[in-house]
Motif scaffolding. Structure first.
Motif, PDB file in Angstrom:
ATOM      1  N   THR A  86       1.058  -0.988   0.099  1.00  0.00           N
ATOM      2  CA  THR A  86       0.067   0.105   0.059  1.00  0.00           C
ATOM      3  C   THR A  86       0.956   1.150   0.056  1.00  0.00           C
ATOM      4  O   THR A  86       2.128   1.344   0.511  1.00  0.00           O
ATOM      5  CB  THR A  86      -1.035  -0.119   1.343  1.00  0.00           C
ATOM      6  OG1 THR A  86      -1.771   1.071   1.348  1.00  0.00           O
ATOM      7  CG2 THR A  86      -0.123   0.105   2.364  1.00  0.00           C
TER       8      THR A  86
ATOM      9  N   ARG B 254      -0.159   4.198   1.334  1.00  0.00           N
ATOM     10  CA  ARG B 254      -0.844   5.020   2.299  1.00  0.00           C
ATOM     11  C   ARG B 254      -0.307   4.660   3.472  1.00  0.00           C
ATOM     12  O   ARG B 254       0.210   3.550   3.787  1.00  0.00           O
ATOM     13  CB  ARG B 254      -2.316   4.705   2.220  1.00  0.00           C
ATOM     14  CG  ARG B 254      -2.789   3.554   2.990  1.00  0.00           C
ATOM     15  CD  ARG B 254      -4.471   3.482   3.076  1.00  0.00           C
ATOM     16  NE  ARG B 254      -4.798   2.284   4.040  1.00  0.00           N
ATOM     17  CZ  ARG B 254      -4.563   1.772   5.100  1.00  0.00           C
ATOM     18  NH1 ARG B 254      -4.046   2.647   6.018  1.00  0.00           N
ATOM     19  NH2 ARG B 254      -4.978   0.963   5.813  1.00  0.00           N
TER      20      ARG B 254
ATOM     21  N   ALA C 236       1.711  10.283   9.693  1.00  0.00           N
ATOM     22  CA  ALA C 236       1.607   9.988   8.370  1.00  0.00           C
ATOM     23  C   ALA C 236       2.832  11.052   7.396  1.00  0.00           C
ATOM     24  O   ALA C 236       3.367  10.640   6.547  1.00  0.00           O
ATOM     25  CB  ALA C 236       0.214  10.618   7.629  1.00  0.00           C
TER      26      ALA C 236
END
Length: 356
Positions: A225, A227, A243
């Motif tokens: 992924t 993300r 993040a």
């Protein structure tokens, strides 16, 4: 003693009920041993008694308390009582019928002589125990097929959040990049500080930290992924800055040449990596082995027929789990495939470390 020389012993297998031990068992087991068996709730590990009947069939001459983590390929003897060699043979025969990879024996009451006579090898004593998880000073293992080559040092994580750093350190000790005596709390916490996304270590950050610490060791990150990962349980504001840090780790991985493979690492690929003498840090869920869905890092370093052998730096003392369970732990390939699917989104993460 080889498997060809052993005569099978017909074992009596009964569920272990802490408050209702059968009379033949009570006549065999010492009170202090029985109290240890009853001290924790072992039910998640399917505790059972493997016993050997006397010639008259009315009593037992030997018995062992046997447990195992769910979805694994071993049995663990907590203690063997009575005619110990007969108890060991009965447990080994029980494990063979279940087509398992190994039998372990905790060293609470085990003697080195009995262990050697039954084909058990001593395990390397642990360098540290995971937080709150006391265990015996010694332990033994008997492989039921070819013995798995190489035994990493066992080091239990001393916090609830340093599993990623610990598995990397064990991998590098196993590869000869660092001496085993260098595995201590200082090295555990400093590597965690370099790799953490607060509090967890996500795959890219861990791979970058390993490359920085050991630049001569080839590192590849496997993450399917783009993300941010392992942050969904945080509030939105807490997710945002984590993040940002994960994005920075990706930028740094590209700068220093740490590749990120977007494909899940299958058990076949793990076997191939181990065959190349690489170590695989694998992100798993503890739902199958421990009953709660928490992401956790383990080290894949060996293979057995139908199973991959891992080091788990954490043991769950509440279920009678000890370092003997977590060290040289074989997990069937299908079970490991399931465990390596993490979080509700089903991500897969790993870091492979080549020989220096």
């Amino acid at each position: 003693m080889s498997s060809q020389q052993e005569a099978p012993v017909k074992g009596i297998v009964v569920e272990f009920e802490p408050d209702a031990s059968p009379d033949p068992l009570r006549r065999l087991v010492r009170q202090d041993v029985l109290e240890r068996w009853q001290a924790v709730d072992r039910s998640p590990h399917t505790p059972h008694i493997v016993a050997v009947a006397a010639a008259d069939g009315q009593d037992w001459v030997a018995a062992a308390l046997v447990t195992a983590r769910p979805h694994t390929a071993y049995l663990k003897i907590v203690d063997a009582v009575g005619d110990v060699p007969s108890a060991l043979t009965a447990v080994i025969d029980h494990a063979r019928r279940r087509e398992l990879a190994q039998v372990k024996w905790e060293g609470w009451t085990a003697s080195p002589e009995d262990a050697a006579a039954a084909g058990f090898a001593p395990l390397r004593p642990p360098l540290a125990l995971s937080e709150g998880a006391e265990g015996p000073a010694t332990g033994y293992v008997r492989w039921l097929h070819d013995r798995v080559a190489g035994e990493p040092p066992y080091y239990g994580q001393t916090t609830h959040f340093t599993c990623g750093a610990v598995t990397a350190l064990i991998a590098q000790a196993h590869a000869g990049a660092v001496p085993s005596e260098a595995l201590d709390r200082r090295s555990e916490l400093t590597l965690w500080r370099e790799a953490t996304n607060f509090l967890a270590c996500e795959p890219v950050g861990l791979g970058v930290a390993v490359h920085r610490r050991w630049p001569s060791s080839p590192v590849t990150v496997h993450l399917d992924t783009d993300r941010p990962v392992l942050i969904d349980h945080h509030a939105q504001g807490e997710q945002e800055w984590r993040a940002v840090l994960q994005s920075a780790s990706r930028t740094e991985a590209e700068r220093i040449g740490v590749p990120i493979d977007p494909n899940p690492l299958s058990t076949r690929a793990i076997r191939e990596a181990v065959g190349r003498q690489e170590n695989v840090l694998l992100l798993v869920s503890l739902a199958g082995m421990q009953g709660f869905d928490v992401p956790h890092w383990v080290l894949c370093h060996g293979v057995a027929p139908g199973a991959i052998v891992i080091e788990d730096p954490w043991a769950n003392a509440a279920t009678g789990d000890t370092w003997v369970d977590a060290h040289l732990l074989p997990i069937p390939d299908p079970s490991l495939d399931t465990m390596s699917t993490v979080s509700v989104d089903g991500i897969h993460g790993a870091v492979t470390i080549g020989r220096p």
